[in-house]
Design an enzyme around this catalytic site. Structure first.
Site, PDB file in Angstrom:
ATOM      1  N   ASP A  36      79.183  86.561  36.170  1.00 24.81           N
ATOM      2  CA  ASP A  36      78.949  86.716  34.701  1.00 24.81           C
ATOM      3  C   ASP A  36      79.055  87.932  33.856  1.00 24.81           C
ATOM      4  OD1 ASP A  36      79.242  85.461  32.174  1.00 24.81           O
ATOM      5  OD2 ASP A  36      77.620  84.180  32.465  1.00 24.81           O
ATOM      6  N   ASP A  37      80.147  88.463  33.352  1.00 24.01           N
ATOM      7  CA  ASP A  37      80.022  89.609  32.695  1.00 24.01           C
ATOM      8  C   ASP A  37      80.007  90.906  33.597  1.00 24.01           C
ATOM      9  OD1 ASP A  37      79.775  88.023  30.358  1.00 24.01           O
ATOM     10  OD2 ASP A  37      78.216  89.093  29.404  1.00 24.01           O
ATOM     11  N   CYS A  75      83.095  83.978  27.787  1.00 23.40           N
ATOM     12  CA  CYS A  75      82.833  83.070  28.980  1.00 23.40           C
ATOM     13  C   CYS A  75      83.479  81.844  28.926  1.00 23.40           C
ATOM     14  CB  CYS A  75      81.490  82.773  28.962  1.00 23.40           C
ATOM     15  SG  CYS A  75      80.238  84.144  28.944  1.00 23.40           S
ATOM     16  N   HIS A 129      81.697  76.806  31.679  1.00 22.39           N
ATOM     17  CA  HIS A 129      80.634  77.075  30.565  1.00 22.39           C
ATOM     18  C   HIS A 129      80.077  75.773  30.186  1.00 22.39           C
ATOM     19  CE1 HIS A 129      79.030  79.983  27.748  1.00 22.39           C
ATOM     20  NE2 HIS A 129      78.711  78.797  26.789  1.00 22.39           N
ATOM     21  N   ASP A 325      84.277  86.215  35.223  1.00 18.61           N
ATOM     22  CA  ASP A 325      84.997  85.613  34.241  1.00 18.61           C
ATOM     23  C   ASP A 325      85.437  86.863  33.390  1.00 18.61           C
ATOM     24  OD1 ASP A 325      82.494  86.490  33.047  1.00 18.61           O
ATOM     25  OD2 ASP A 325      82.067  84.758  32.254  1.00 18.61           O
ATOM     26  N   HIS A 326      84.953  88.217  33.292  1.00 19.92           N
ATOM     27  CA  HIS A 326      85.540  88.956  32.414  1.00 19.92           C
ATOM     28  C   HIS A 326      84.465  90.219  32.630  1.00 19.92           C
ATOM     29  CE1 HIS A 326      82.109  87.834  29.719  1.00 19.92           C
ATOM     30  NE2 HIS A 326      82.804  86.725  29.656  1.00 19.92           N
TER      31      HIS A 326
END
Length: 560
Positions: A36-37, A75, A129, A325-326
């Protein structure tokens, strides 16, 4: 007679073993890991500061895509896009407040597809999410054979759990903790790893294939991590980014004011001006230190998970995919969040470990993924010739995993696919595993987007509700350029007005890899827009922007 019976038993055993091996070869298990992130701050992506030995080890035995991009750097939209292989304009999810099955279309997800092919599908941690975006059920029972697991300790993630200088507990951004003093003496990613290992153990002696998705919460903020990981990154050795200022020619609509960071107790004390800041330099160093420590903490959980796969003798029958996710800005362009179209927020790690394809099968019983302790001096160095430099997208993950696991990849979607339950808006990248990359592919493009409520930064600029979206920033990333247009958007009809251009960005990556020098205004756009007006109205926005970029880049070459 006895000898004949003994021979029959041996043949029966051999037949049973052969069937089991063929079953596993025909349909590989899948371990899908999503962070995540997580930006590309990993050793295998060239970051010399980070300590990520377990992910680097996985990368050494994987095919690594060096330029993989998310479709939206937040997200819920990104995860929904990955798991359905549809772009945000198809899922119509740009925030956290709708469920695609009732909002846009009853699309088949990646785990749902595997479930329909006889796989046991399981979810641990943050995969979809949670909340409205996955129907408060992580899309169960559509996607999962059993209810999704969420760690109990995540309940405390947004509460006052961080001890401040005053000795009291606060809801801080920087939140390194003594794990033994936390509720249950654990943290969410530790709990998720424990559960994922338990599920792997339950499948170790079962010939039916499984699809296990494991979502780690870190390095997402707050940086609530074991305090010992800070020692890997002494604050005196941390440095600031080379471009900490907001670029002079950055359109205001492109800037995100990192409001979620501003809400944290320790950041509020700094009295930072809205919207541009800046954050004091010593606190910037602290953010960077904690982010890197969070990456190493998450890497250790990945190491625990992969070493369990080894111990259970599942490594040779399991396709392992790792991604995020990014990304997340660590001070580039004066930003401290995701919520933009820059590379630092859209570019993500992506690697596929395919037994017998990206690495030799382990016939000798040696460990494929031995756990590597980042606190030891022996660091794992990334060595791999199986890298792909050309641009790919996260919508490519679903068809590629399907094919490499032994299933048929979903067919490409038609131009309008709201009524199509199973199709892909990405590409099947399976061909890249058999054919070495020989040259740059100028035709390869990633397509990302981000919504805004106004032309200038506002309190809701980072994450506007659907009803408040007035502008959509569409961004093309090619080998040589990042080209972004901020266009008028109607949230009621989901229509973009290609003639309503609020701002533009054009970055030449060879001379400006950090994307700080916007040269969009250097070109005469009136001629180009006249040419665009003659195009058929049914032409996709992606194709229009490709043609515009070709025109702009050709114009620049003529000037040179």
């Amino acid at each position: 007679m006895y000898r004949c019976f003994q021979t029959w038993l041996l043949l029966l055993g051999f037949h049973t073993l052969t069937v089991a091996v063929l079953t596993r070869r025909g349909k590989r298990n899948v371990l899908f890991i999503v962070a995540d992130d997580l930006r590309t701050s990993l050793g295998c992506y060239g970051d010399s500061l980070v300590k990520s030995p377990n992910i680097d080890q996985l990368a050494s035995k994987s095919q690594v895509f060096l330029n993989a991009y998310a479709q939206q750097s937040v997200c819920a939209p990104s995860r929904t896009s990955i798991l359905t292989s549809r772009r945000p304009d198809t899922t119509r999810l740009y925030d956290f407040k709708s469920y695609w099955r009732v909002h846009s279309g009853n699309y088949t997800t990646m785990p749902q597809y595997f479930k329909s092919k006889g796989y046991l599908t399981m979810s641990v941690g943050k995969v979809f999410h949670p909340g409205i975006a996955s129907n408060h059920s992580d899309d169960y029972p559509y996607s999962w054979s059993i209810p999704a697991y969420h760690p109990a300790s995540f309940t405390y993630e947004k509460k006052k759990m961080c001890k401040g200088e005053d000795g009291k507990l606060h809801a801080n951004l920087l939140c390194a903790v003594n794990v033994t003093q936390q509720p249950g003496e654990t943290l969410p990613d530790m709990e998720s790893t424990d559960e994922a290992v338990r599920l792997l153990k339950s499948r170790a002696n079962d010939d039916n294939p499984f699809f296990l998705a494991v979502g780690f919460h870190k390095p997402h903020i707050p940086f609530r991590i074991p305090q010992e990981y800070l020692s890997l990154y002494p604050i005196e050795k941390m440095t600031l980014v080379p471009d900490p200022d907001v670029p002079k020619l950055l359109p205001p609509v492109a800037y995100n004011p990192w409001t979620d960071v501003r809400r944290r107790d320790d950041v509020q004390k700094l009295n930072i001006s809205f919207p541009y800041g800046p954050i004091p330099k010593d606190f910037q160093l602290g953010i960077r230190q904690h982010y890197y420590a969070a990456v190493s903490y998450m890497d250790a959980q990945v190491g625990r998970l992969l070493s369990a796969l080894d111990e259970l003798r599942l490594s040779d029958s399991t396709l392992v995919v790792f991604t995020s996710d990014h990304g997340w800005s660590l001070g580039e362009h004066g930003e401290w969040a995701k919520y933009s179209n820059f590379d630092v927020t859209t570019r993500v790690p992506l690697m596929f470990h395919v037994p017998g394809v990206t690495a030799r099968r382990n016939w000798r019983g040696e460990s494929t993924f031995p756990f590597i302790d980042a606190f030891n001096k022996s660091q794992h160095s990334f060595k791999n010739d199986k890298v792909i430099k050309n641009v790919v997208e996260l919508v490519d993950v679903f068809p590629t995993i399907s094919y490499m696991a032994g299933l048929r990849a979903p067919k490409p979607c038609p131009d309008v696919s709201f009524q199509e339950e199973l199709c892909t808006e990405g590409d099947n990248l399976a061909y890249t595993f058999r054919h070495p990359e020989r040259r740059e592919n100028e035709e390869a493009v990633s397509f990302s987007q981000y919504p805004r409520p106004a032309d200038t930064p506002q309190e809701n600029s980072d994450l506007p509700d659907l009803k408040d979206i007035k502008i959509m920033g569409y961004s093309l990333r090619t080998w040589d350029y990042r080209y972004t247009l901020w266009l008028g958007f109607n949230p009621n009809t989901f229509q973009v007005n290609v003639t309503d251009v609020h701002a533009g960005e054009l970055y030449i990556l060879a001379s400006d890899p950090g994307q700080d020098d916007n040269v969009y205004s250097d070109s005469d756009h009136s001629v180009m827009m006249t040419k665009m007006a003659s195009l058929p109205p049914t032409m996709s926005l992606q194709m229009r922007m490709k043609l515009q970029l070709l025109y702009l880049s050709a114009g620049r070459k003529r000037k040179v």
